[in-house]
Design an enzyme around this catalytic site. Structure first.
Site, PDB file in Angstrom:
ATOM      1  N   ASN A   1      20.718  36.899 -43.079  1.00  0.00           N
ATOM      2  CA  ASN A   1      19.747  36.008 -43.719  1.00  0.00           C
ATOM      3  C   ASN A   1      19.216  36.612 -45.017  1.00  0.00           C
ATOM      4  O   ASN A   1      18.965  35.895 -45.981  1.00  0.00           O
ATOM      5  CB  ASN A   1      18.592  35.690 -42.762  1.00  0.00           C
ATOM      6  CG  ASN A   1      18.895  34.509 -41.862  1.00  0.00           C
ATOM      7  OD1 ASN A   1      19.237  33.427 -42.330  1.00  0.00           O
ATOM      8  ND2 ASN A   1      18.781  34.718 -40.560  1.00  0.00           N
TER       9      ASN A   1
ATOM     10  N   HIS B   1      13.656  30.940 -36.995  1.00  0.00           N
ATOM     11  CA  HIS B   1      13.895  30.991 -35.552  1.00  0.00           C
ATOM     12  C   HIS B   1      15.135  30.164 -35.220  1.00  0.00           C
ATOM     13  O   HIS B   1      15.270  29.035 -35.708  1.00  0.00           O
ATOM     14  CB  HIS B   1      12.690  30.457 -34.772  1.00  0.00           C
ATOM     15  CG  HIS B   1      12.865  30.562 -33.286  1.00  0.00           C
ATOM     16  ND1 HIS B   1      12.713  31.754 -32.611  1.00  0.00           N
ATOM     17  CD2 HIS B   1      13.213  29.635 -32.359  1.00  0.00           C
ATOM     18  CE1 HIS B   1      12.952  31.548 -31.323  1.00  0.00           C
ATOM     19  NE2 HIS B   1      13.259  30.275 -31.149  1.00  0.00           N
TER      20      HIS B   1
ATOM     21  N   ARG C   1       2.164  52.200 -30.242  1.00  0.00           N
ATOM     22  CA  ARG C   1       2.399  50.941 -30.953  1.00  0.00           C
ATOM     23  C   ARG C   1       1.328  50.685 -32.008  1.00  0.00           C
ATOM     24  O   ARG C   1       1.611  50.129 -33.067  1.00  0.00           O
ATOM     25  CB  ARG C   1       2.416  49.790 -29.946  1.00  0.00           C
ATOM     26  CG  ARG C   1       3.204  48.582 -30.394  1.00  0.00           C
ATOM     27  CD  ARG C   1       4.683  48.861 -30.343  1.00  0.00           C
ATOM     28  NE  ARG C   1       5.468  47.688 -30.727  1.00  0.00           N
ATOM     29  CZ  ARG C   1       6.774  47.686 -30.855  1.00  0.00           C
ATOM     30  NH1 ARG C   1       7.452  48.789 -30.625  1.00  0.00           N
ATOM     31  NH2 ARG C   1       7.427  46.609 -31.211  1.00  0.00           N
TER      32      ARG C   1
ATOM     33  N   GLU D   1      20.532  28.301 -40.561  1.00  0.00           N
ATOM     34  CA  GLU D   1      19.652  29.384 -41.025  1.00  0.00           C
ATOM     35  C   GLU D   1      19.876  29.732 -42.494  1.00  0.00           C
ATOM     36  O   GLU D   1      18.920  29.859 -43.269  1.00  0.00           O
ATOM     37  CB  GLU D   1      19.849  30.635 -40.169  1.00  0.00           C
ATOM     38  CG  GLU D   1      19.401  30.485 -38.738  1.00  0.00           C
ATOM     39  CD  GLU D   1      19.576  31.778 -37.947  1.00  0.00           C
ATOM     40  OE1 GLU D   1      19.309  32.863 -38.501  1.00  0.00           O
ATOM     41  OE2 GLU D   1      19.982  31.704 -36.772  1.00  0.00           O
TER      42      GLU D   1
ATOM     43  N   ASP E   1       5.816  31.877 -32.237  1.00  0.00           N
ATOM     44  CA  ASP E   1       6.587  30.731 -32.736  1.00  0.00           C
ATOM     45  C   ASP E   1       5.761  29.445 -32.742  1.00  0.00           C
ATOM     46  O   ASP E   1       6.292  28.348 -32.523  1.00  0.00           O
ATOM     47  CB  ASP E   1       7.868  30.520 -31.911  1.00  0.00           C
ATOM     48  CG  ASP E   1       8.791  31.732 -31.932  1.00  0.00           C
ATOM     49  OD1 ASP E   1       8.858  32.402 -32.985  1.00  0.00           O
ATOM     50  OD2 ASP E   1       9.435  32.008 -30.911  1.00  0.00           O
TER      51      ASP E   1
ATOM     52  N   GLY F   1      21.264  41.752 -41.437  1.00  0.00           N
ATOM     53  CA  GLY F   1      20.700  41.214 -42.670  1.00  0.00           C
ATOM     54  C   GLY F   1      21.477  40.062 -43.276  1.00  0.00           C
ATOM     55  O   GLY F   1      21.488  39.901 -44.501  1.00  0.00           O
TER      56      GLY F   1
ATOM     57  N   ASN G   1       8.934  32.747 -40.887  1.00  0.00           N
ATOM     58  CA  ASN G   1       9.928  33.261 -39.945  1.00  0.00           C
ATOM     59  C   ASN G   1      11.049  32.239 -39.790  1.00  0.00           C
ATOM     60  O   ASN G   1      10.816  31.031 -39.873  1.00  0.00           O
ATOM     61  CB  ASN G   1       9.264  33.506 -38.584  1.00  0.00           C
ATOM     62  CG  ASN G   1      10.244  34.033 -37.554  1.00  0.00           C
ATOM     63  OD1 ASN G   1      10.922  35.032 -37.777  1.00  0.00           O
ATOM     64  ND2 ASN G   1      10.336  33.355 -36.411  1.00  0.00           N
TER      65      ASN G   1
END
Length: 207
Positions: free
Chosen positions: A14, A110, A66, A181, A151, A12, A108
């Site tokens: 970020n 990346h 799933r 980031e 992405d 964690g 997101n």
């Protein structure tokens, strides 16, 4: 006030960058409403609880398949009712139902300069291993909206980072986090929280 749901799989860092940016005023008009992890041992959950933020573990191990896991994830996200979902190192493929429910409201981070070193199989240290194997001189990070591709969503911000001779994947991973980031993810959230990002014809524009 933009209500954030942050989804994390690991430590964690970020998430911490987001929390620190809110505390310092670098992110305005936003608050972290809740944190979800697919990993019960993720330190990100502890970071959230230490700040009095609701933290939930929704693990695929708890479900027969799933599909049931995805259903639980989507239901919890809808229950939290965020304005923006932030994938901050969330190593789970986001189900289509979640993307439909939160169109252009999922972002997101990346750890490469998309479209390089992204897509299926490019996550975590694998990205940095591939960067070093290819011998590129510059890498970085990208914040993008999430669509139904891997992405492939509209890019909001990117920041370049130098690849240094003798780098190991872990050294490069840390430099990308520290220099890219942890800067562009909070900045992107602040831009969105203040109505400065719009998506037109599949491209994100800062206004």
């Amino acid at each position: 006030m933009l209500r954030l749901l942050v989804c994390v799989s690991g430590g964690g860092t970020n998430l911490q960058a987001i929390l620190d940016a809110i505390d310092s005023g670098a992110i305005t008009n936003a608050k972290v409403e809740a944190v979800i992890s697919n990993n019960a041992n993720a330190y990100a959950l502890e970071r959230a609880r230490n700040k009095g933020i609701d933290a939930f573990c929704i693990s695929p191990k708890s479900y027969e398949n799933r599909e049931l896991f995805h259903q639980a994830l989507v239901e919890k996200a809808k229950e939290i009712h965020p304005d923006l979902i932030v994938l901050a190192g969330f190593l789970v493929a986001i189900p289509s139902a979640m993307i439909d429910a939160f169109e252009n409201r999922i972002i997101n981070i990346h750890p490469s300069l998309i479209p390089s070193f992204c897509g299926v199989g490019f996550y975590g240290l694998h990205v940095h291993e591939a960067v070093l194997a290819r011998g590129v001189k510059v890498t970085g990070a990208t914040v993008h909206f999430v669509d139904k591709g891997m992405d492939t969503g509209p890019i909001i911000l990117q920041k370049a980072v130098e690849v240094k001779q003798g780098d190991t994947p872990k050294q490069l991973q840390l430099r990308v986090m520290e220099e890219a980031e942890w800067h562009i993810l909070p900045k992107a959230i602040d831009l969105i929280a203040n109505g400065r990002v719009q998506v037109v014809e599949g491209k994100a524009t800062i206004i």
